[in-house]
Design an enzyme around this catalytic site. Structure first.
Site, PDB file in Angstrom:
ATOM      1  N   ARG A 194      36.304  77.831 -29.417  1.00 44.12           N
ATOM      2  CA  ARG A 194      37.075  76.628 -29.692  1.00 44.12           C
ATOM      3  C   ARG A 194      36.890  76.225 -31.147  1.00 44.12           C
ATOM      4  NH1 ARG A 194      36.964  73.688 -25.000  1.00 44.12           N
ATOM      5  NH2 ARG A 194      37.704  71.816 -26.014  1.00 44.12           N
ATOM      6  N   GLU A 236      46.491  70.130 -20.166  1.00 46.26           N
ATOM      7  CA  GLU A 236      46.424  69.170 -19.069  1.00 46.26           C
ATOM      8  C   GLU A 236      47.026  67.879 -19.614  1.00 46.26           C
ATOM      9  OE1 GLU A 236      42.417  68.805 -17.620  1.00 46.26           O
ATOM     10  OE2 GLU A 236      43.010  67.229 -16.218  1.00 46.26           O
ATOM     11  N   LYS A 238      38.927  65.155 -25.765  1.00 43.31           N
ATOM     12  CA  LYS A 238      39.855  64.080 -25.396  1.00 43.31           C
ATOM     13  C   LYS A 238      39.104  62.868 -24.870  1.00 43.31           C
ATOM     14  CE  LYS A 238      42.706  67.070 -23.390  1.00 43.31           C
ATOM     15  NZ  LYS A 238      43.616  67.617 -22.383  1.00 43.31           N
TER      16      LYS A 238
HETATM   17  P1  ATP Z   1      39.370  68.619 -24.297  1.00 43.27           P
HETATM   18  O1  ATP Z   1      38.013  69.181 -24.049  1.00 43.27           O
HETATM   19  O2  ATP Z   1      39.568  68.099 -25.683  1.00 43.27           O
HETATM   20  O3  ATP Z   1      39.807  67.651 -23.248  1.00 43.27           O
HETATM   21  P2  ATP Z   1      40.736  70.642 -22.917  1.00 43.27           P
HETATM   22  O4  ATP Z   1      40.310  72.044 -23.064  1.00 43.27           O
HETATM   23  O5  ATP Z   1      40.342  69.926 -21.685  1.00 43.27           O
HETATM   24  O6  ATP Z   1      40.342  69.853 -24.224  1.00 43.27           O
HETATM   25  P3  ATP Z   1      43.421  71.179 -22.202  1.00 43.27           P
HETATM   26  O7  ATP Z   1      44.594  70.291 -22.237  1.00 43.27           O
HETATM   27  O8  ATP Z   1      42.894  71.584 -20.881  1.00 43.27           O
HETATM   28  O9  ATP Z   1      42.285  70.490 -23.057  1.00 43.27           O
HETATM   29  O10 ATP Z   1      43.647  72.452 -23.115  1.00 43.27           O
HETATM   30  C1  ATP Z   1      44.841  73.138 -23.341  1.00 43.27           C
HETATM   31  C2  ATP Z   1      44.529  74.414 -24.072  1.00 43.27           C
HETATM   32  O11 ATP Z   1      44.000  74.111 -25.356  1.00 43.27           O
HETATM   33  C3  ATP Z   1      43.470  75.208 -23.337  1.00 43.27           C
HETATM   34  O12 ATP Z   1      43.861  76.568 -23.316  1.00 43.27           O
HETATM   35  C4  ATP Z   1      42.241  74.990 -24.153  1.00 43.27           C
HETATM   36  O13 ATP Z   1      41.373  76.080 -24.069  1.00 43.27           O
HETATM   37  C5  ATP Z   1      42.791  74.801 -25.566  1.00 43.27           C
HETATM   38  N1  ATP Z   1      41.884  74.007 -26.392  1.00 43.27           N
HETATM   39  C6  ATP Z   1      41.413  72.770 -26.140  1.00 43.27           C
HETATM   40  N2  ATP Z   1      40.543  72.369 -27.085  1.00 43.27           N
HETATM   41  C7  ATP Z   1      40.457  73.390 -27.971  1.00 43.27           C
HETATM   42  C8  ATP Z   1      39.719  73.601 -29.195  1.00 43.27           C
HETATM   43  N3  ATP Z   1      38.899  72.685 -29.686  1.00 43.27           N
HETATM   44  N4  ATP Z   1      39.911  74.772 -29.849  1.00 43.27           N
HETATM   45  C9  ATP Z   1      40.746  75.698 -29.363  1.00 43.27           C
HETATM   46  N5  ATP Z   1      41.461  75.566 -28.234  1.00 43.27           N
HETATM   47  C10 ATP Z   1      41.325  74.436 -27.534  1.00 43.27           C
HETATM   48 MG    MG Z   2      40.736  70.229 -19.753  1.00 44.04          MG
END
Ligand code: ATP
Ligand code: MG
Length: 575
Positions: A269, A45, A279
């Protein structure tokens, strides 16, 4: 020693050294599914900078495709107009490339808005979606709980024609934000809360970074993600564990719409000790001025870790070593440090830097005044092709205050009155006289150097146990050295935050390590003046450092990437 990830290898790596996702892919290929094609996607995102958790996801998605002759799409999951920005899109692309990966196609979920809208109309036509005029509070009140079934909305039985008309009016901008939503008509008594008539479209009169003001209704994650996968014909859609309860819904939409059957798989994760990875929290650190920016070298963002001096290779190695787990766990940040240390040990030049605000000057009283010589010092004993470099030597050199003791204990092999030590790459010296200022502080050491003891051609027959680093006073280049430590003092900030018994949303800030950055003036050998931003070296006996972008013509700035040894592990053992 390699710090072990606290995940048993038996769980993350199954038969034949395959992780569970590789196993699934291999089974699918043998079964001839999708003609053996593998297409994955990385779906960030664009609402912030990528962090180490994303690196794990990138390595997994791109790595799988590479291993099985497939490809990976980079898809920006930009269905939420409010939080997204092109600045983030650009940084994400740069970060993925920096990690060493190239995508098959650059795509945007927002490119599918029209198609997704058509999917929604198709559901309405099938009697599987309805427009609900309830407020969000009313919807929540009827939702029930995991143990109590929900109740039907009073708007649930609208006719197909009425729903179509209302949905078209929603699109046309007839209603204000929040006035209506489109919901899938599934089962208000389902044990899976996500099946209780989930909202699939909401009204939001907001400007979108790509579609501008074309839309005032936006699809929800569950209605966008699976269908986007399907539109792209993604074969294996890999996400994190919190999406397990969404999977039945992912499948349900694909089945009802009768579109390409992408499948979702979940892995744990990445969580790291002494680190926060969300984030939202990282944004708090930046906005609250607790760090200098998204690329502060203490941040777990890829921008930060890159500026700190980590290499893409070391991050890929790290992601490889932690494997792919099915249960949430906490990885020792020491493993990350191990990976970069291993690489830098092989690749960096050993140079000398006196990292001390208040160094001691050695005067070699028998070295002719005004004389200078050029020493040739080996760059890297670990690299046969590393070559040598020229280091000037003269009558006066600086050493670190820590390398001298006036009243040393037994087995102190550095400099002390009457004691001998080798100056690295140069000569053996003996301390004859200690010069102090009025305050009683040592300012100079008068020493004798042994002319026959020159490194590489030593005929002195003298054996010394200690070797210390130094910098010629006349040639020393001033620098600023930034010594970084863990950003958080708490091993598990996310868990410890919950123990704090505070309602503050940013209680985790009280867990910051107040000493995560110590800035020290240093004097470095002159050839470092010609290094470029990003160059990495080992400061002998000190650690690995890289040239920071804050360097100017007047002053070099170095970031400590990592210490030579894992000082933290020793500290923990001592206590
Ligand atoms: P955050 O919670 O830090 O905002 P998010 O999951 O909202 O992270 P996205 O930009 O939606 O962030 O994620 C892009 C991809 O990265 C998704 O497939 C997500 O599952 C993966 N991802 C995000 N954080 C992790 C993590 N800590 N470990 C493994 N994969 C991750
Ligand atoms: Mg997200």
């Amino acid at each position: 020693m390699t710090p072990a990830a606290n995940e048993s290898p038996a769980e993350s790596n199954h038969a034949g050294g395959l992780n569970f996702i590789e196993q699934i892919v291999e089974e699918d290929i043998s079964a001839g599914l999708h003609e053996g094609r593998v297409l994955t996607r990385f779906p960030p995102e664009p609402n912030g900078y990528l962090h180490l958790g994303h690196a794990k996801s990138i390595c997994l998605n791109f790595g799988l495709a590479q291993k099985y002759g497939g490809q990976t799409n980079l898809r920006f999951d930009d269905t939420n107009p409010v939080t997204e920005d092109t600045e983030y899109v650009d940084s994400i692309k740069a970060d993925v490339r920096w990690l060493g990966f190239d995508w098959a196609q650059e795509l945007y979920a927002s490119d599918y808005f029209e198609q997704l809208y058509q999917f929604a109309e198709a559901l309405i036509q099938k009697g599987l979606a309805y427009v609900d005029d309830s407020t969000s509070a009313e919807i929540a009140a009827l939702k029930g709980s995991p143990t109590v079934p929900g109740q039907n909305s009073p708007y649930r039985d609208r006719s197909v024609a009425e729903n179509l008309e209302l949905f078209r009016q929603m699109r046309a901008g007839t209603y204000p934000d929040g006035a209506k939503v489109l919901r899938a008509k599934i089962d208000m008594a389902s044990p899976n809360m996500h099946f209780r008539d989930p909202i699939i479209y909401r009204i939001k009169h907001a400007h979108h970074h790509r579609t501008g003001d074309t839309w005032c209704i936006y699809p929800m994650y569950d209605f966008a993600h699976g269908q986007s996968d399907s539109i792209e014909k993604i074969t294996h859609s890999i996400c994190t564990l919190e999406f397990i309860p969404h999977r039945p819904l992912y499948d349900w939409f694909i089945e009802q719409l009768d579109i390409f059957p992408s499948k979702q798989y979940e892995f744990a994760r990445l969580n790291l000790t002494y680190t926060v990875m969300s984030k939202r929290k990282l944004k708090k650190l930046v906005e609250g001025g607790h760090v200098s920016g998204w690329d502060d070298p203490r941040m777990p963002t890829l921008a930060g870790i890159r500026r700190r001096g980590y290499t893409p290779d070391s991050l890929r190695e790290f992601c490889d070593r932690i494997g792919v787990a099915k249960r949430d766990n906490l990885i020792d940040v020491g493993l990350l440090e191990f990976c970069i240390r291993e690489e830098l040990n092989r690749t960096t030049d050993r140079v000398m830097a006196v990292v001390d605000e208040n160094p001691i000057k050695l005067v070699l009283t028998n070295y002719p005044e005004g004389q200078e010589e050029t020493l040739h010092i080996e760059n890297n004993p670990e690299d046969a092709d590393g070559g040598t470099r020229e280091v000037p030597f003269s009558r006066e050199v600086y050493i670190e205050r820590d390398d001298f003791m006036e009243n040393p204990p037994k087995k102190y092999f550095r400099l002390a009155p009457g004691q001998m030590v080798r100056l690295k790459g140069a000569y053996i010296v003996r301390c004859d006289e200690v010069v102090k200022n009025d305050a009683g502080e040592v300012t100079e050491l008068h020493c004798t150097y042994i002319p026959e003891s020159k490194s590489g051609q030593d005929t002195s027959g003298i054996n010394v146990k200690g070797t210390i680093h130094w910098v010629s006073v006349a040639h020393a280049v001033p620098a600023q050295v930034r010594l970084y430590d863990r950003l958080f003092a708490s091993e598990n900030p996310a868990a410890d935050e919950k123990e704090l018994d505070s309602d503050e949303t940013d209680a985790f800030l009280s867990l910051l390590n107040p000493n995560s950055l110590v800035t020290v003036r240093a004097l470095v050998e002159p050839n470092l003046a010609h290094r470029a931003v990003g160059d990495r070296v080992q400061f002998m006996r000190k650690g690995y450092f890289c040239v920071d972008a804050d360097s100017t013509d007047e002053q070099l700035v170095f970031n400590r990437i990592v210490t030579l040894k894992d000082a933290w592990a020793k500290e923990v053992k001592k206590n």
